[in-house]
Design an enzyme around this catalytic site. Structure first.
Site, short mmCIF file in Angstrom:
data_model
loop_
_atom_site.label_atom_id
_atom_site.label_comp_id
_atom_site.label_asym_id
_atom_site.label_seq_id
_atom_site.Cartn_x
_atom_site.Cartn_y
_atom_site.Cartn_z
N GLU A 119 11.48 61.47 69.90
CA GLU A 119 12.55 60.38 69.46
C GLU A 119 13.36 59.90 70.83
O GLU A 119 13.56 58.84 70.80
CB GLU A 119 13.71 61.06 68.52
CG GLU A 119 13.28 61.18 67.32
CD GLU A 119 13.09 59.91 66.46
OE1 GLU A 119 13.94 58.91 66.63
OE2 GLU A 119 12.21 59.81 65.85
N SER A 156 46.38 98.98 27.03
CA SER A 156 46.46 100.24 27.38
C SER A 156 45.94 100.50 28.73
O SER A 156 45.81 101.72 29.21
CB SER A 156 45.71 101.33 26.46
OG SER A 156 46.66 101.15 25.02
#
Length: 687
Positions: A89, A345
């Site tokens: 690139e 509980s």
């Protein structure tokens, strides 16, 4: 004759004018550069990614624009890929100032000859400028990109520019950045890529939509093969490797990993702006518990959900958090591990732990499980049966309510509430202006989250030491406090480990390699919440089952709904559980602690309570009558209604009162010592 240094020539008026022009020009450029900087903040707008403690991906989130843009870290990207990208690139990327004059000249000449663009002259920096500010492909746009590229180069290093480009480069659809593309197409991060994968990732950004592998595989193949040829021409690979790369199939797009959505969303909200967030979760355990929740939820009604938390005791790290069994189910977007529910509980172990720890009672202390009124509170056991004299450890094993309330009355509700709060639990009281902890706290009559409940059980599992839970790699303990003594915590765990196992589950003492789990279940009032929490194998795990909207689920208890899930969760951890106590030999209980009640309880009427209105359907000697009940005092007890003695049945010995007519009555009971107590009640008919 020696000459001295030559004096500088004075500027002519024309020279001074040009110097001022140059100075003004430079100042203008500098001012414009500062006033109109490149929008580099967009580079930091990335998709947050939450990973587990080992770096394994759990979940990612899109950006505000709906794109998958994952932060590119050069240290985590194949360096050979970086080298090839630059070679293809922008060969002079590491040397030019953002603009490559040679490449621009070559591209301009080619354009002039062909009348169209045949080769690009943009550098990686110029491409980044275009990604930051998309514009139509025109000569004017190219000039702006040149200026922006120079600005970017003055603000960022070359490595930062390359990382920014690899973060924002388009790869088709809503994929941006090489990490998102590698994840979507190869199901892994771009740390190690083969030749074909590198070629595809270099080719895609030049025409991302036209070359999308999932929609245009032939175009993607042609572009990839062309880049493979460029690798050969640049001397990066040989022809044989290029030919092998061309034989590899073009991949399809796969969905990103999706795990721990509730935990991941919470971490992203806590740490905004971070690209990668390392959590305390374990990806394998997280996926296993999510599958377990889905499997059990399949047998429930569609409105029900299952939530779980698994915490490692040693460092309190949350290794798994399942906020629900699936977002396709009702309330699936709610994190039920953080929802405030009634624990039932499940708080009883801490009640007894405090009583044992402070010398108020011992596990062998006897307590009477019989009907009893605590002020205006008349609790009863879940099975509506009473068991007479029981030890506190048996009361805990079988989750009896009357002994728990009696224990809380001895400790004090406010004191118990303060102990839970000091241990890190956020206990929510009823929303009343005068709300204070009451005796219903023993049976879970408060609000609490699964997260808080597991934190309390983790304290029992860590020798009574209370610490907060840790959810990410940055958190540190904000406190470390002694909840109860180590021997107290171990004794409570031993009691819980010998509780009755669920149907079909063999005790760990006889099951091969079964974990030894100290567990407790809980069921809230009206069957709205089913809980089970346990400690084993260095972990504390909590399970909640219920409806997110709080609607009742008749018959659904913690034992039937949540406990089987808890045991399967511990099975997933593998290995038998450790011995909870080094020795099961305990010191004999002190004589003062043999019974919980040291004095005879005062006489009180249980039924009918004072001020009550009682509906009676028939009257007179043949009526069914009302069974009178009292607590305390010394037998035998004698009953009177409006001064008339009430007879007792010969068979049952119960006092049965048959009012003659509706109205107000004084009811009195007298014990053998002459102690008496009265109530005033109203008898009324159905009409």
């Amino acid at each position: 004759m020696k000459r001295g240094p030559r004096a500088p020539l004075p500027l002519t008026p024309s020279g001074k004018r040009w110097a001022w022009v140059l100075l003004v020009f430079m100042l203008t450029l500098f001012s414009l550069d500062q006033i109109f900087p490149p929008p580099l903040a967009r580079v930091r707008d990335v998709s947050p990614v939450v990973v587990d403690r080992n770096g394994e991906w759990l979940m990612a989130f899109t950006t505000r624009q709906g794109t998958w843009r994952l932060e590119a870290r050069l240290d985590e990207i194949d360096p050979e890929f970086q080298r090839r990208l630059v070679a293809i690139e922008d060969a002079r990327f590491w040397w030019h100032p953002g603009v490559d004059p040679i490449a621009l000249t070559r591209a301009s000449v080619s354009y002039a000859r062909a009348g169209r663009v045949t080769q690009g002259g943009s550098t990686i920096t110029m491409q980044l400028a275009r990604l930051l500010e998309p514009r139509p492909r025109t000569i004017g746009s190219k000039l702006i990109e040149i200026v922006r590229a120079i600005q970017i180069e003055s603000r960022m290093s070359k490595r930062e520019i390359l990382a920014a480009y690899l973060t924002m480069a388009p790869y088709g659809g809503n994929l941006e950045g090489v990490r998102a593309a590698s994840r979507a197409y190869f199901q892994r991060d771009p740390q190690w890529l083969d030749d074909a994968e590198m070629a595809l990732l270099i080719a895609l950004p030049q025409a991302p939509e036209a070359r999308r592998p999932d929609r245009h595989p032939q175009a993607a193949r042609a572009a990839r093969d062309r880049v493979l040829g460029m690798f050969v021409s640049a001397g990066l690979i040989n022809q044989r490797r290029a030919d092998e790369g061309r034989e590899i199939a073009i991949p399809a797009r796969a969905p990103f990993p999706y795990s721990a959505p509730h935990a991941a969303q919470a971490l992203v909200a806590e740490r905004p702006g971070e690209g990668v967030i390392v959590s305390s979760l374990d990806a394998t355990l997280q996926r296993d518990l999510e599958a377990l929740a889905r499997r059990h939820a399949a047998g429930l009604e569609r409105d029900a959900q299952i939530a779980m938390i698994a915490v490692r005791l040693e460092d309190r790290t949350v290794r798994a958090r399942v906020g629900g069994a699936g977002r396709e189910r009702a309330g699936g977007y709610i994190d039920m591990t953080r929802a405030i529910r009634s624990p039932g509980s499940a708080l009883k172990p801490f009640l007894y732990a405090i009583a044992f720890d402070e010398g108020m009672a011992a596990p062998e202390t006897l307590v009477r499980d019989a009907p009893r009124r605590f002020g205006g509170y008349l609790p009863e056991n879940f099975d509506r049966r009473f068991h007479g004299d029981v030890t506190l450890e048996d009361a805990l094993r079988h989750s009896l309510n009357l002994p728990a309330v009696a224990t809380l009355e001895r400790i004090g509700a406010g004191r118990f509430h303060a102990a839970l709060t000091r241990a890190g639990a956020d206990v929510r009281l009823p929303r009343r202006a005068d709300a204070e902890p009451g005796l219903a706290l023993a049976l879970g009559g408060v609000g609490m989250t699964l997260e808080d409940l597991v934190q309390l059980y983790a304290a029992l599992g860590d020798e009574g030491q209370a610490r907060p839970l840790v959810t990410d790699n940055l958190a540190r303990f904000s406190f470390s406090r002694r909840f109860v003594r180590a021997e107290t915590a171990e004794r409570v765990l031993e009691i819980l480990a010998t509780s009755p196992h669920p149907a079909g589950r063999a005790p760990s003492q006889v099951a091969l390699n079964a974990p030894r789990v100290a567990f407790k279940t809980g069921t809230s009032y009206g069957f709205r919440d089913a809980w089970s929490v346990g400690v084993s194998n260095g972990y504390a795990i909590g399970v909640w089952v219920g409806r997110p909207d709080g609607a009742p689920r008749p018959g659904a208890t913690g034992r039937s709904e949540a406990l089987p899930v808890l045991f399967e969760a511990f099975d997933l951890l593998g290995g038998p559980g450790e011995q909870l106590l080094a020795s099961e030999q305990h010191e004999p209980v002190a004589p003062a602690l043999t019974r919980f009640e040291t004095e005879r309880e005062g006489l009180s009427i249980l039924f009918p309570p004072s001020g009550a209105e009682v509906l009676v359907l028939d009257y007179g000697a043949e009526a069914r009558g009302l069974s009178l009940s009292a607590r305390g005092g010394r037998a035998p007890l004698t009953w009177y209604a409006e001064g008339q003695r009430v007879s007792s049945e010969e068979t049952s010995g119960r006092a049965i009162w048959r009012p003659a007519a509706p109205g107000f009555y004084d009811v009195t009971v007298v014990d053998a010592d002459g102690q008496s107590v009265s109530t005033r009640v109203r008898i009324r008919s159905s009409g």
